[in-house]
Write a protein that holds these residues in place. Structure first.
Motif, short mmCIF file in Angstrom:
data_model
loop_
_atom_site.label_atom_id
_atom_site.label_comp_id
_atom_site.label_asym_id
_atom_site.label_seq_id
_atom_site.Cartn_x
_atom_site.Cartn_y
_atom_site.Cartn_z
N ARG A 139 0.83 -1.21 0.00
CA ARG A 139 0.00 0.00 0.00
C ARG A 139 0.86 1.26 0.00
N ARG A 140 1.92 1.24 0.79
CA ARG A 140 2.81 2.41 0.86
C ARG A 140 3.43 2.69 -0.51
N ALA A 141 3.88 1.63 -1.18
CA ALA A 141 4.51 1.81 -2.49
C ALA A 141 3.51 2.33 -3.52
N LEU A 142 2.30 1.82 -3.48
CA LEU A 142 1.29 2.27 -4.44
C LEU A 142 0.90 3.72 -4.20
N GLU A 143 0.74 4.10 -2.95
CA GLU A 143 0.36 5.48 -2.65
C GLU A 143 1.48 6.45 -3.00
N ARG A 144 2.71 6.04 -2.82
CA ARG A 144 3.84 6.92 -3.15
C ARG A 144 4.02 7.07 -4.66
N SER A 145 3.50 6.12 -5.43
CA SER A 145 3.68 6.19 -6.89
C SER A 145 2.97 7.38 -7.50
N GLY A 146 1.89 7.84 -6.86
CA GLY A 146 1.11 8.94 -7.41
C GLY A 146 0.30 8.55 -8.63
N ARG A 147 0.18 7.27 -8.92
CA ARG A 147 -0.50 6.81 -10.13
C ARG A 147 -1.77 6.02 -9.83
N LEU A 148 -2.18 5.96 -8.58
CA LEU A 148 -3.39 5.20 -8.27
C LEU A 148 -4.60 5.84 -8.92
N PRO A 149 -5.44 5.04 -9.59
CA PRO A 149 -6.66 5.61 -10.17
C PRO A 149 -7.67 5.96 -9.09
N ALA A 150 -8.60 6.82 -9.44
CA ALA A 150 -9.68 7.14 -8.51
C ALA A 150 -10.52 5.89 -8.27
N GLY A 151 -11.11 5.81 -7.09
CA GLY A 151 -11.99 4.69 -6.79
C GLY A 151 -11.30 3.49 -6.19
N VAL A 152 -10.06 3.65 -5.69
CA VAL A 152 -9.34 2.53 -5.08
C VAL A 152 -9.73 2.41 -3.61
N GLU A 153 -10.09 1.19 -3.21
CA GLU A 153 -10.33 0.88 -1.81
C GLU A 153 -9.37 -0.23 -1.40
N TRP A 154 -9.17 -0.35 -0.09
CA TRP A 154 -8.21 -1.31 0.43
C TRP A 154 -8.92 -2.32 1.33
N LEU A 155 -8.50 -3.56 1.22
CA LEU A 155 -9.03 -4.62 2.09
C LEU A 155 -7.84 -5.33 2.72
N ALA A 156 -7.59 -5.03 3.99
CA ALA A 156 -6.47 -5.63 4.71
C ALA A 156 -6.95 -6.88 5.43
N LEU A 157 -6.37 -8.01 5.08
CA LEU A 157 -6.76 -9.27 5.71
C LEU A 157 -6.13 -9.38 7.10
N PRO A 158 -6.88 -9.88 8.07
CA PRO A 158 -6.32 -10.04 9.42
C PRO A 158 -5.19 -11.06 9.42
N ASP A 159 -4.33 -10.97 10.39
CA ASP A 159 -3.23 -11.91 10.53
C ASP A 159 -3.79 -13.32 10.71
N GLY A 160 -3.23 -14.26 9.97
CA GLY A 160 -3.69 -15.65 10.06
C GLY A 160 -4.80 -15.98 9.08
N GLN A 161 -5.23 -15.00 8.27
CA GLN A 161 -6.29 -15.24 7.28
C GLN A 161 -5.78 -14.92 5.87
N GLY A 162 -4.62 -15.46 5.56
CA GLY A 162 -4.01 -15.17 4.27
C GLY A 162 -4.40 -16.11 3.16
N SER A 163 -5.27 -17.09 3.43
CA SER A 163 -5.66 -18.02 2.38
C SER A 163 -6.65 -17.36 1.42
N LEU A 164 -6.74 -17.91 0.21
CA LEU A 164 -7.73 -17.40 -0.74
C LEU A 164 -9.15 -17.64 -0.25
N THR A 165 -9.34 -18.71 0.50
CA THR A 165 -10.67 -18.98 1.04
C THR A 165 -11.12 -17.85 1.95
N ALA A 166 -10.25 -17.46 2.88
CA ALA A 166 -10.59 -16.36 3.78
C ALA A 166 -10.70 -15.05 3.02
N ALA A 167 -9.81 -14.85 2.05
CA ALA A 167 -9.83 -13.60 1.28
C ALA A 167 -11.14 -13.44 0.52
N LEU A 168 -11.61 -14.52 -0.10
CA LEU A 168 -12.86 -14.43 -0.85
C LEU A 168 -14.05 -14.19 0.07
#
Length: 380
Positions: free
Chosen positions: A68-97
């Motif tokens: 997130r830090r790298a993307l925000e510093r790029s200055g190139r993020l399009p409008a309409g970007v939202e962030w979804l931070a997964l909790p620690d221990g929920q890094g599987s695709l199952t939990a992500a979906l």
């Protein structure tokens, strides 16, 4: 069950996974750079190029803050970007979906942040179509590019075991008959699991710079212009800067032609060819850096027309000064009139044929002419 809005022609939301393309991808893969741009940012901007207006970037607990830090510093993020931070221990695709299902639209595109891909791939799946997922495949390997529904995402979250990669996700979706497949050409997709994958991604990106409307000379010029464009990108040159510099080269070329004489004509010809090569670089820089714009398209069109005014006008003046023949002034007047008519006609046709995508004017115009019943060229 998901409900499809019949008025919605294209899926508007893209969800970008910053990890999950492959089990062998290291944590830093999304931030590896192709043409000076992080891979995950390329995924975002490719989705925007394909028509997305909403973006959800999924961040895992380990690397999410850095991404997130790298993307925000790029200055190139399009409008309409939202962030979804997964909790620690929920890094599987199952939990992500499961988390995605609570934030996403009824239909969305699920995209990898660890691959480069051509925007044309997304056009094949960006129309809403029921509850099942659609996966793009390369030689029976999932690309990580999906059309997903909220229904399918919830099914994965509630029924699937912890899935750690899109290979496992695709296998499970197959098992429960919840996915359709569409084969695509490997030339338009490149996974980025490690730095060793970058040269292949760069070569494919170069091939994507060619256009359908390129003739034989344009294709020959691209062998020179693409390496130049790569340097210009590293120098942070914008497409409009390249366009204006090309115009300057055109003016200098015309000036040498206007001086008359053999040596000046040779210098003018060399500069004219140089301007012709650079004429491809502004568009290449725009496509490499996702900086296409209506203004840039208009500026390039005007400068292309001025190229002919400068070069042809210089030739006319040089021939007149060398020979004194009035016929060259008459020819120059006719050329000036033709150039003016060309500018007016092109501007009108561009607005009529491709008002929303002026950069695709030639391709759309060519397709219309090929199918137009009054096209005289089709009779021969």
């Amino acid at each position: 069950m998901s409900r499809i809005n019949p008025q919605q022609e294209h899926i508007q939301q893209s969800v970008i996974l910053t990890r999950g393309l492959s089990q062998r991808a290291p944590s830093g893969a999304p931030l590896l750079c192709v043409a000076t741009m992080p891979v995950v940012l390329r995924s975002l901007l490719t989705a925007k190029r394909a028509g997305a207006t909403k973006f959800l970037v999924v961040l895992d607990a380990d690397t999410g803050a850095d991404v997130r830090r790298a993307l925000e510093r790029s200055g190139r993020l399009p409008a309409g970007v939202e962030w979804l931070a997964l909790p620690d221990g929920q890094g599987s695709l199952t939990a992500a979906l499961g988390e995605i299902a609570e934030r996403a639209d009824d239909q969305f595109l699920l995209l990898p942040g660890e691959a480069t891909f051509h925007a044309s791939l997304l056009s094949q799946i960006n129309s809403p179509d029921g509850d099942s997922a659609m996966a793009l495949m390369v030689s029976e390997r999932p690309t990580g590019i999906y059309r997903f529904s909220r229904f399918a995402a919830r099914a994965v979250a509630s029924q699937a075991p912890p899935l750690q990669s899109v290979e496992e996700l695709n296998a499970w979706l197959n098992q429960v008959n919840l996915v359709k497949h569409k084969a695509v050409d490997e030339a338009y997709w490149q996974p980025i699991a490690q730095a060793a994958d970058l040269p292949t991604a760069e070569r494919k990106l170069d091939r994507w710079l060619y256009k359908e409307t390129d003739g034989i000379w344009a294709r020959l010029n691209r062998h020179i212009s693409i390496p130049i464009s790569r340097v210009l990108v590293r120098l942070r040159m914008t497409p409009n800067m390249v366009t204006l510099f090309t115009l300057l080269v055109s003016f200098v070329s015309g000036t040498f032609f206007a001086f008359g004489g053999y040596v000046n004509a040779v210098i003018g010809a060399l500069l004219s060819h140089w301007a012709s090569v650079l004429d491809g670089s502004d568009g290449e820089v725009a496509r490499l850096t996702f900086q296409e714009s209506d203004f840039g398209c208009w500026l390039e069109t005007m400068c292309d027309s001025l190229y002919y005014v400068f070069v042809l006008g210089g030739m006319v003046m040089g021939l007149y000064r060398t020979s004194g023949g009035l016929i060259y002034l008459v020819a120059g007047g006719l050329l000036a009139f033709g150039s003016l008519m060309s500018i007016i006609t092109t501007a009108y046709q561009r607005r009529r044929v491709a008002p929303q995508q002026p950069e695709k004017y030639l391709a759309k115009w060519g397709k219309q002419m090929d199918t137009h019943p009054e096209n005289l060229f089709l009779r021969f």
